[in-house]
Design a protein around this motif. Structure first.
Motif, PDB file in Angstrom:
ATOM      1  N   UNK B 543      -8.224  11.204 -17.696  1.00 40.43           N
ATOM      2  CA  UNK B 543      -7.022  12.001 -17.886  1.00 40.43           C
ATOM      3  C   UNK B 543      -5.823  11.198 -17.393  1.00 40.43           C
ATOM      4  N   UNK B 544      -4.614  11.544 -17.844  1.00 37.50           N
ATOM      5  CA  UNK B 544      -3.463  10.763 -17.398  1.00 37.50           C
ATOM      6  C   UNK B 544      -3.284  10.848 -15.891  1.00 37.50           C
ATOM      7  N   UNK B 545      -2.651   9.835 -15.337  1.00 38.66           N
ATOM      8  CA  UNK B 545      -2.523   9.768 -13.892  1.00 38.66           C
ATOM      9  C   UNK B 545      -1.702  10.929 -13.350  1.00 38.66           C
ATOM     10  N   UNK B 546      -2.051  11.358 -12.166  1.00 33.64           N
ATOM     11  CA  UNK B 546      -1.295  12.439 -11.527  1.00 33.64           C
ATOM     12  C   UNK B 546      -0.180  11.879 -10.650  1.00 33.64           C
ATOM     13  N   UNK B 547      -0.147  10.543 -10.542  1.00 31.81           N
ATOM     14  CA  UNK B 547       0.844   9.930  -9.673  1.00 31.81           C
ATOM     15  C   UNK B 547       2.204   9.890 -10.362  1.00 31.81           C
ATOM     16  N   UNK B 548       3.228  10.063  -9.569  1.00 32.73           N
ATOM     17  CA  UNK B 548       4.570   9.941 -10.128  1.00 32.73           C
ATOM     18  C   UNK B 548       4.940   8.472 -10.187  1.00 32.73           C
ATOM     19  N   UNK B 549       6.011   8.160 -10.922  1.00 39.00           N
ATOM     20  CA  UNK B 549       6.451   6.767 -11.028  1.00 39.00           C
ATOM     21  C   UNK B 549       6.731   6.168  -9.655  1.00 39.00           C
ATOM     22  N   UNK B 550       7.329   6.991  -8.774  1.00 40.95           N
ATOM     23  CA  UNK B 550       7.662   6.472  -7.441  1.00 40.95           C
ATOM     24  C   UNK B 550       6.400   6.124  -6.672  1.00 40.95           C
ATOM     25  N   UNK B 551       5.397   7.001  -6.813  1.00 39.47           N
ATOM     26  CA  UNK B 551       4.146   6.746  -6.104  1.00 39.47           C
ATOM     27  C   UNK B 551       3.492   5.462  -6.611  1.00 39.47           C
ATOM     28  N   UNK B 552       3.548   5.269  -7.923  1.00 43.34           N
ATOM     29  CA  UNK B 552       2.948   4.050  -8.487  1.00 43.34           C
ATOM     30  C   UNK B 552       3.685   2.826  -7.976  1.00 43.34           C
ATOM     31  N   UNK B 553       5.022   2.940  -7.917  1.00 37.59           N
ATOM     32  CA  UNK B 553       5.821   1.816  -7.409  1.00 37.59           C
ATOM     33  C   UNK B 553       5.423   1.502  -5.981  1.00 37.59           C
ATOM     34  N   UNK B 554       5.254   2.555  -5.189  1.00 37.29           N
ATOM     35  CA  UNK B 554       4.920   2.352  -3.775  1.00 37.29           C
ATOM     36  C   UNK B 554       3.567   1.660  -3.637  1.00 37.29           C
ATOM     37  N   UNK B 555       2.614   2.049  -4.462  1.00 37.51           N
ATOM     38  CA  UNK B 555       1.282   1.418  -4.385  1.00 37.51           C
ATOM     39  C   UNK B 555       1.368  -0.052  -4.766  1.00 37.51           C
ATOM     40  N   UNK B 556       2.154  -0.333  -5.811  1.00 39.20           N
ATOM     41  CA  UNK B 556       2.278  -1.733  -6.241  1.00 39.20           C
ATOM     42  C   UNK B 556       2.888  -2.574  -5.139  1.00 39.20           C
ATOM     43  N   UNK B 557       3.830  -1.970  -4.433  1.00 40.79           N
ATOM     44  CA  UNK B 557       4.472  -2.712  -3.346  1.00 40.79           C
ATOM     45  C   UNK B 557       3.443  -3.060  -2.268  1.00 40.79           C
ATOM     46  N   UNK B 558       2.594  -2.097  -1.957  1.00 41.41           N
ATOM     47  CA  UNK B 558       1.623  -2.313  -0.887  1.00 41.41           C
ATOM     48  C   UNK B 558       0.321  -2.913  -1.385  1.00 41.41           C
ATOM     49  N   UNK B 559       0.358  -3.455  -2.601  1.00 34.77           N
ATOM     50  CA  UNK B 559      -0.887  -3.923  -3.219  1.00 34.77           C
ATOM     51  C   UNK B 559      -1.648  -4.909  -2.342  1.00 34.77           C
ATOM     52  N   UNK B 560      -0.888  -5.766  -1.646  1.00 39.91           N
ATOM     53  CA  UNK B 560      -1.560  -6.766  -0.810  1.00 39.91           C
ATOM     54  C   UNK B 560      -2.464  -6.094   0.218  1.00 39.91           C
ATOM     55  N   UNK B 561      -1.950  -5.027   0.774  1.00 38.76           N
ATOM     56  CA  UNK B 561      -2.739  -4.331   1.802  1.00 38.76           C
ATOM     57  C   UNK B 561      -4.027  -3.791   1.193  1.00 38.76           C
ATOM     58  N   UNK B 562      -3.900  -3.174   0.025  1.00 34.18           N
ATOM     59  CA  UNK B 562      -5.079  -2.598  -0.612  1.00 34.18           C
ATOM     60  C   UNK B 562      -6.052  -3.679  -1.068  1.00 34.18           C
ATOM     61  N   UNK B 563      -5.488  -4.763  -1.623  1.00 29.85           N
ATOM     62  CA  UNK B 563      -6.390  -5.770  -2.175  1.00 29.85           C
ATOM     63  C   UNK B 563      -7.201  -6.439  -1.077  1.00 29.85           C
ATOM     64  N   UNK B 564      -6.622  -6.536   0.130  1.00 30.18           N
ATOM     65  CA  UNK B 564      -7.407  -7.112   1.233  1.00 30.18           C
ATOM     66  C   UNK B 564      -8.656  -6.287   1.481  1.00 30.18           C
ATOM     67  N   UNK B 565      -8.438  -4.965   1.516  1.00 37.26           N
ATOM     68  CA  UNK B 565      -9.578  -4.077   1.784  1.00 37.26           C
ATOM     69  C   UNK B 565     -10.632  -4.212   0.693  1.00 37.26           C
TER      70      UNK B 565
END
Lengths: 323, 649
Positions: B543-565
């Protein structure tokens, strides 16, 4: 690997076999000529002429004195290896599918196909008794009522013959009484080929069910299974490696014939059951593979009528799977 | 017709009390009820004609008869407003009772005997979105194999597929997922079944004898089934539209041929569905299933139409008619406003291609320019998001093999030319009004384009007769990341996230080597899965994402943190796999050695026998009989070199 190409047949190869010492390689095909080659350089030693139909099987005795062939011309013939002279002609009622000398070289066995109203028989002749040859009377003839024999080899001491059947069963037939000593029902489809290890302790069976299986020759205990995604036409074993050749159903060949030279022999690690290499080169399915007794080379015979001898590179022997 | 309005009236049922249909106390009827109703009943609108809403309003405060019939033909009145008006309290004494006229019909026929409605057992299918909660974010896919006898659902793990469910004869032909992945549809002689939830229980069944094709509405509220068997003029049953939740048949339609399925095309929000027949475009609305505005659009010569995937806009085209040129029209619904019309000259054929978000429309126009014999192709690119929808034209010199828009982006890819000279071109529709050719790769072995559903990456594939050549492309800089081959591949399927690609050889197109292979989006081969008579693999949609554009932007910004995990997790699981493999191998080797040892023991015991059988000759080793060997030197001709003696001087 530098392959040596043997061009001595006009039709597809049905079987290839090394003699005990490995210096000779015998090849038979759907044409009536049997060939003997020097395995070191592919030079032909000679041909055995006499059959009038496709030759299904070939074997040489331990001393490389005699050669045995079986054919669709309803005969099994004995030849002098060196001179090519036909020594005996044993006529049958149907095509001879598989044949072989026992460990001593004194007893021969061959099986006949279920054809034209005749059923499959496993016949034993003792070569020390010339009367049997003259009268064409095997000392033992074992009928196989249910599923015909498609491939067979002798056991380690000439006490029994291990035969693979069309229904995937493998049975040990006593060479004295003909009764079934042991049976294995591991394969689900026709056995295309059975070969033994050099010391005759193990055998490997190649089946249409896309697997090859390793068994102990003496007790028919199933030891290993090697899986592919295509029917396996032939398999051979040498020390810790297994080579398999296959292709596909004969009727499918036309649809994939655009793939030039891509039919492969596959190598498996015997203990790990894992594939570790492939060798391309044949222009059609591979019908028969054989290892040189010293394990330093192998040969393959194809639907394309060619036999290819491959000597392994040094890397082949250094190869170790991480364990 | 099933109306689900008048909730107030329905809720009264639960109170175990017969609803009151008696007139209000001070009501005086001056007309005979039955006479009046009979009249109107005869005029009751039929399904096929659309509906006039007849709304009955009671308790209107006024002097005189307090039962009023209001006939609304205002298009904006819908069921919701009727529902909302009902029960509206004007003041203490007066409460609007608003009912649909057709409900009166229903109530009239209720028997005097009150029967408690049968309580339907509550069917708990569990969490219908269960598969999305996988902690490792694995997507699912369905696999049909054994030539259709087995259907399995797997969870995609890069190491190896994890079996979720496997059923024999789950479907008789093939399966389909619903657009948001909630349901799996299976086909049977008597109809289709929908399965879902964690355990894939049967959610719903729709009886349609001989069903062969289905289509879901994008919102997953409706499913459309087609069967060539059942169709009579009196009772059109070739196409049936069903309400998925209630299981009810909403409407049946006649159908000439299923050649261009789906016959009914849905708008992106599921509010409308439309079909084209000779010179006609019929648009229906949901949930009434009636024709919008009670009539179809007459469009003489209409050849093709399609909905924008982003808005309720239809594009359609008509060919040349004497002096009137061919034209492409963009029409908005429900207003029927023509927002753009484009004339085209000397047109042979048109194909409509929408970009995934509806940002662009490409009309591929094949024309025979005046005075020439040959056919040339133009791409007319409509920029939907810009004022007045400007159109740009891209001329193509060669015949077109394939065209595809980048999802989520503004690029498109074209395969053109003729075998063996097939070229792949990439264009970028820029915001400054230009369309640039970014790159062209020539001499490609490709006949199909597969974009990642997230855009940017794509696979150029030469399927079937082109032997399964694959090229993995990164279109951000138009480089070919990897070239590979899956011999005789018949299908390519991206997973919904755009991380993985599956190439497969289906038994339906090739009888050997049936398997599906899993690759990363960069072209790294991860798995080869052979399945006996493998037929089809379909990824389960998300189903389409439930995240808002701002939330997606925020995740992309913190991608390094997530990718480490994630990397840590990957490393752990990989080394675990290696360790498992190494342990497994060690065990197997030990087992094998043990067997060999016992075999060699027996072999050694038999040595005497062997010597006897061969007349005392020791043949246990190849070099057992060195004395018997003869040494012979053989010379082989290896190479030839000609040296001209004259050169030596």
């Amino acid at each position: 690997m530098r392959p040596i190409l043997l061009q001595g047949h006009e039709r597809s190869i049905t079987q290839i076999k090394y003699n005990r010492e490995g210096d000779l390689l015998f090849s038979v095909a759907k044409d009536p000529v049997a060939n003997a080659w020097y395995s070191v350089n592919g030079e032909r030693l000679g041909t055995y002429n006499g059959h009038t139909g496709a030759v299904w099987c070939v074997d040489a005795d331990w001393d490389t004195k005699n050669v045995l062939t079986g054919s669709a011309d309803n005969s099994c013939r004995l030849w002098d290896c060196e001179t090519g002279k036909q020594l005996a002609l044993l006529e049958t009622s149907s095509a001879v599918r598989t044949c072989g000398f026992d460990f001593s070289g004194n007893i021969i066995m061959f099986s006949t196909d279920k054809q034209m109203g005749y059923q499959c028989f496993l016949n034993y002749f003792d070569l020390r008794d010339p009367q049997q040859i003259e009268d064409n009377q095997p000392y033992l003839s074992v009928p196989c009522n249910e599923s015909k024999i498609t491939s067979a080899v002798w056991g380690p001491l000439g006490e029994f013959v291990i035969a693979g059947h069309e229904n995937g069963e493998i049975n040990q037939y006593s060479a004295k009484s003909g009764e079934i000593l042991k049976a294995a029902k591991e394969h689900t489809k026709q056995i295309n080929d059975i070969q033994t290890s050099v010391d005759l302790t193990m055998l490997i069976s190649a089946s249409k069910d896309c697997t090859a299986k390793m068994f102990d020759s003496t007790n028919l205990e199933h030891i290993k299974t090697f899986k592919t995604e295509r029917p396996v036409n032939s398999a051979a074993i040498s020390f810790s490696h297994v080579v398999m050749g296959g292709g596909q159903e004969a009727m499918e060949v036309t649809t994939t014939s655009t793939r030039i030279g891509k039919f492969e022999a596959r190598f498996f690690h015997a203990a790990y059951e894992e594939e570790f290499g492939r060798v391309k080169g044949h222009f059609g399915p591979i019908n028969c593979v054989a290892f040189h007794p010293d394990g330093k080379s192998y040969s393959s015979g194809g639907e394309d009528g060619y036999v290819r001898i491959h000597y392994f590179d040094p890397q082949y022997f250094d190869f170790e799977l991480e364990a | 017709m099933q109306n689900t309005v008048n909730m107030a009236a329905e809720s009264e049922f639960d109170e175990e009390e017969e609803p009151s249909f008696s007139d209000p106390e001070d009501f005086v009827a001056d007309i005979d009820d039955e006479e009046l109703l009979e009249d109107v009943l005869r005029e009751r609108p039929l399904e096929a004609d659309g509906i006039d809403l007849v709304v009955v309003v009671e308790n209107v405060p006024q002097v005189g008869p307090e039962l009023e019939f209001y006939i609304f033909s205002d298009k904006t009145i819908n069921y919701d407003s009727v529902k909302n008006a009902d029960g509206y309290k004007l003041d203490k004494q007066h409460t609007f009772r608003v009912n649909l006229f057709t409900d009166f019909d229903k109530y009239m026929n209720i028997s005097d005997q009150w029967e408690t409605p049968e309580k339907q057992p509550f069917k708990d299918f569990g969490n219908m979105r269960h598969w999305l909660e996988d902690p490792d974010c694995r997507d699912q896919y369905s696999v049909i194999y054994e030539s259709g006898e087995q259907t399995a659902i797997f969870s995609n793990d890069p190491k190896e597929p994890i079996l979720v469910e496997e059923r024999a004869c789950w479907t008789e032909t093939y399966v389909r997922w619903s657009p948001k992945g909630t349901y799996l549809a299976t086909f049977h002689q008597r109809g289709i079944a929908l399965w879902g939830g964690e355990k894939f229980k049967q959610i719903q069944r729709f009886s349609h004898q001989g069903v062969s094709l289905i289509d879901f509405s994008p919102c997953e509220r409706y499913v459309v089934t087609f069967s060539p068997l059942m169709d009579t003029k009196e009772d059109p049953q070739a196409i049936i539209i069903w309400d998925i939740l209630t299981g009810q048949k909403k409407r049946g339609f006649h159908c000439e041929s299923s050649a261009h399925w789906p016959i009914f095309k849905w708008s992106q929000d599921g509010k409308f569905f439309a079909r084209m027949t000779q010179d006609t475009l019929s648009i229906y609305e949901t949930p009434s299933m009636g024709l919008l505005d009670k009539k179809s659009l007459k469009i003489s010569g209409i050849k093709d139409f399609s909905w924008s995937p982003g808005d309720n806009i239809i594009t359609f085209w008509v060919p040349e008619d004497k002096d009137i040129p061919a034209r492409v029209t963009l029409m908005q619904f429900p207003s029927r406003l023509e927002i753009r019309v484009r004339n085209l000259f000397n047109v042979v054929d048109c194909k409509l291609h929408w970009q995934r978000q509806g940002d662009y429309l490409c009309v591929k126009v094949d024309r025979t320019p005046r005075g020439t014999q040959g056919v040339v192709t133009n791409f007319e690119i409509f920029r939907m998001r810009e004022k007045q929808v400007p159109v740009d034209v891209v001329e193509m010199k060669e015949s077109i093999i394939a065209f595809a828009w980048e999802p989520n982006g503004s690029k498109f890819a074209v395969l053109h030319g003729e075998s063996p000279r097939i070229n792949a071109s990439f264009y970028h529709v820029k915001s400054n009004g230009k369309i640039d050719l970014i790159k062209m790769f020539d001499k490609q072995q490709a006949n199909s384009i597969f974009w990642s559903p997230q855009g940017q990456f794509m696979v150029l594939a030469g399927l079937r007769s082109m032997n399964g050549a694959l090229a993995f492309v990164d279109t951000s800089d138009c480089t070919i990341m990897y070239i590979a081959e899956h011999y005789m591949a018949s299908d390519v399927e991206w997973d919904p996230t755009g991380r993985y690609v599956v190439t497969s050889v289906s038994w339906w197109s090739h009888k050997v080597d049936n398997a599906y292979w899993l690759w990363t989006f960069q072209g790294r081969l991860l798995q080869k899965n052979n399945k006996d008579r493998f037929c089809q693999l379909l990824w389960r949609p998300c189903p389409p994402t439930l995240l808002s554009q701002e939330q997606i932007k925020a995740i992309k910004k913190d991608l390094k943190k997530y990718s480490k995990i994630f990397e840590q997790k990957d490393r752990l699981s990989q080394s675990k796999a290696s360790k498992e493999l190494v342990d497994k191998r060690r065990l197997m080797m030990e087992e094998y050695r043990r067997y060999k040892d016992s075999a060699i023991q027996l072999y050694n015991q038999q040595r005497e026998l062997r010597l006897q059988l061969r007349g005392g000759v020791d043949t246990d080793e190849l070099d057992s009989n060195v004395e018997d060997w003869e040494e012979e030197t053989i010379e082989f001709f290896i190479s030839e070199e000609i040296i001209n003696l004259g050169d030596l001087e």
